[in-house]
Design a protein around this motif. Sequence first.
Motif, PDB file in Angstrom:
ATOM      1  N   SER A  36      10.880 -19.371   8.471  1.00 55.84           N
ATOM      2  CA  SER A  36      10.508 -18.162   8.298  1.00 55.84           C
ATOM      3  C   SER A  36      11.651 -17.518   9.100  1.00 55.84           C
ATOM      4  O   SER A  36      11.397 -17.420  10.378  1.00 55.84           O
ATOM      5  CB  SER A  36       9.164 -17.942   8.781  1.00 55.84           C
ATOM      6  N   VAL A  37      12.792 -16.957   8.587  1.00 55.43           N
ATOM      7  CA  VAL A  37      13.853 -16.549   9.267  1.00 55.43           C
ATOM      8  C   VAL A  37      13.540 -15.386  10.412  1.00 55.43           C
ATOM      9  O   VAL A  37      14.126 -15.761  11.353  1.00 55.43           O
ATOM     10  CB  VAL A  37      15.122 -16.158   8.249  1.00 55.43           C
ATOM     11  N   PRO A  38      12.948 -14.523   9.867  1.00 56.21           N
ATOM     12  CA  PRO A  38      12.488 -13.436  10.895  1.00 56.21           C
ATOM     13  C   PRO A  38      11.994 -13.780  12.253  1.00 56.21           C
ATOM     14  O   PRO A  38      11.804 -13.018  13.142  1.00 56.21           O
ATOM     15  CB  PRO A  38      11.615 -12.483  10.023  1.00 56.21           C
ATOM     16  N   ASP A  39      11.196 -14.949  12.204  1.00 55.97           N
ATOM     17  CA  ASP A  39      10.759 -15.571  13.420  1.00 55.97           C
ATOM     18  C   ASP A  39      11.644 -16.363  14.398  1.00 55.97           C
ATOM     19  O   ASP A  39      11.333 -16.750  15.330  1.00 55.97           O
ATOM     20  CB  ASP A  39       9.662 -16.581  12.989  1.00 55.97           C
ATOM     21  N   TYR A  40      12.867 -16.453  14.087  1.00 56.41           N
ATOM     22  CA  TYR A  40      14.154 -17.141  14.702  1.00 56.41           C
ATOM     23  C   TYR A  40      15.071 -16.423  15.056  1.00 56.41           C
ATOM     24  O   TYR A  40      15.396 -15.382  14.577  1.00 56.41           O
ATOM     25  CB  TYR A  40      14.634 -18.076  13.619  1.00 56.41           C
ATOM     26  N   ASP A  41      15.601 -16.892  16.244  1.00 58.11           N
ATOM     27  CA  ASP A  41      16.867 -16.091  16.701  1.00 58.11           C
ATOM     28  C   ASP A  41      18.021 -17.330  16.135  1.00 58.11           C
ATOM     29  O   ASP A  41      17.645 -18.496  15.736  1.00 58.11           O
ATOM     30  CB  ASP A  41      17.175 -16.323  18.121  1.00 58.11           C
ATOM     31  N   LYS A  64      15.881 -12.705  14.466  1.00 56.30           N
ATOM     32  CA  LYS A  64      15.382 -11.601  15.502  1.00 56.30           C
ATOM     33  C   LYS A  64      16.576 -11.221  16.303  1.00 56.30           C
ATOM     34  O   LYS A  64      16.993 -10.030  16.455  1.00 56.30           O
ATOM     35  CB  LYS A  64      14.354 -12.107  16.210  1.00 56.30           C
ATOM     36  N   LYS A  65      17.350 -12.504  16.649  1.00 57.19           N
ATOM     37  CA  LYS A  65      18.571 -11.998  17.531  1.00 57.19           C
ATOM     38  C   LYS A  65      19.532 -12.730  17.017  1.00 57.19           C
ATOM     39  O   LYS A  65      19.567 -14.087  16.712  1.00 57.19           O
ATOM     40  CB  LYS A  65      18.167 -12.118  18.904  1.00 57.19           C
ATOM     41  N   ILE A  66      21.010 -12.449  17.036  1.00 57.66           N
ATOM     42  CA  ILE A  66      22.078 -13.244  16.848  1.00 57.66           C
ATOM     43  C   ILE A  66      23.014 -13.294  18.010  1.00 57.66           C
ATOM     44  O   ILE A  66      23.629 -12.328  18.507  1.00 57.66           O
ATOM     45  CB  ILE A  66      22.788 -12.644  15.701  1.00 57.66           C
ATOM     46  N   VAL A  67      22.971 -14.504  18.527  1.00 51.35           N
ATOM     47  CA  VAL A  67      23.851 -14.810  19.833  1.00 51.35           C
ATOM     48  C   VAL A  67      25.194 -15.715  19.342  1.00 51.35           C
ATOM     49  O   VAL A  67      24.951 -16.904  18.994  1.00 51.35           O
ATOM     50  CB  VAL A  67      23.152 -15.357  20.814  1.00 51.35           C
TER      51      VAL A  67
END
Length: 113
Positions: free
Chosen positions: A43-48, A80-83
Amino acid sequence: MGSFNIQLDQANKVFKAQVEGTFSTEDGMKSIEAYQKSIASISVPDYDIEIDCTQLNVSSPDTLPILEGCFQLYKRDGFKKIVLRIAKNPILKMQLSRVGRAVQLNNLEIVEV
């Protein structure tokens, strides 16, 4: 030639990738295919997403559309976040920042290590 490696840290909900070298159009397309297979089970929206770019070279103008396409995928899929972790390379940092702004990737963070 560019290469990539993808790992899913499901315990910490982090999609980890490592990219290095100079990507050709073919390398970029292979990495996109591998990316899409990897996210199919989460579930991509749960992941950074954390991408190690410390061994990545500056992209040539003809491969910039693929880099932009990757950034658009990250945005569309809803991480959620892209680093992005890079070595001290002002040109690469400028290039990645510019592409991130172009696709309105508001949750992008570029970290120099």
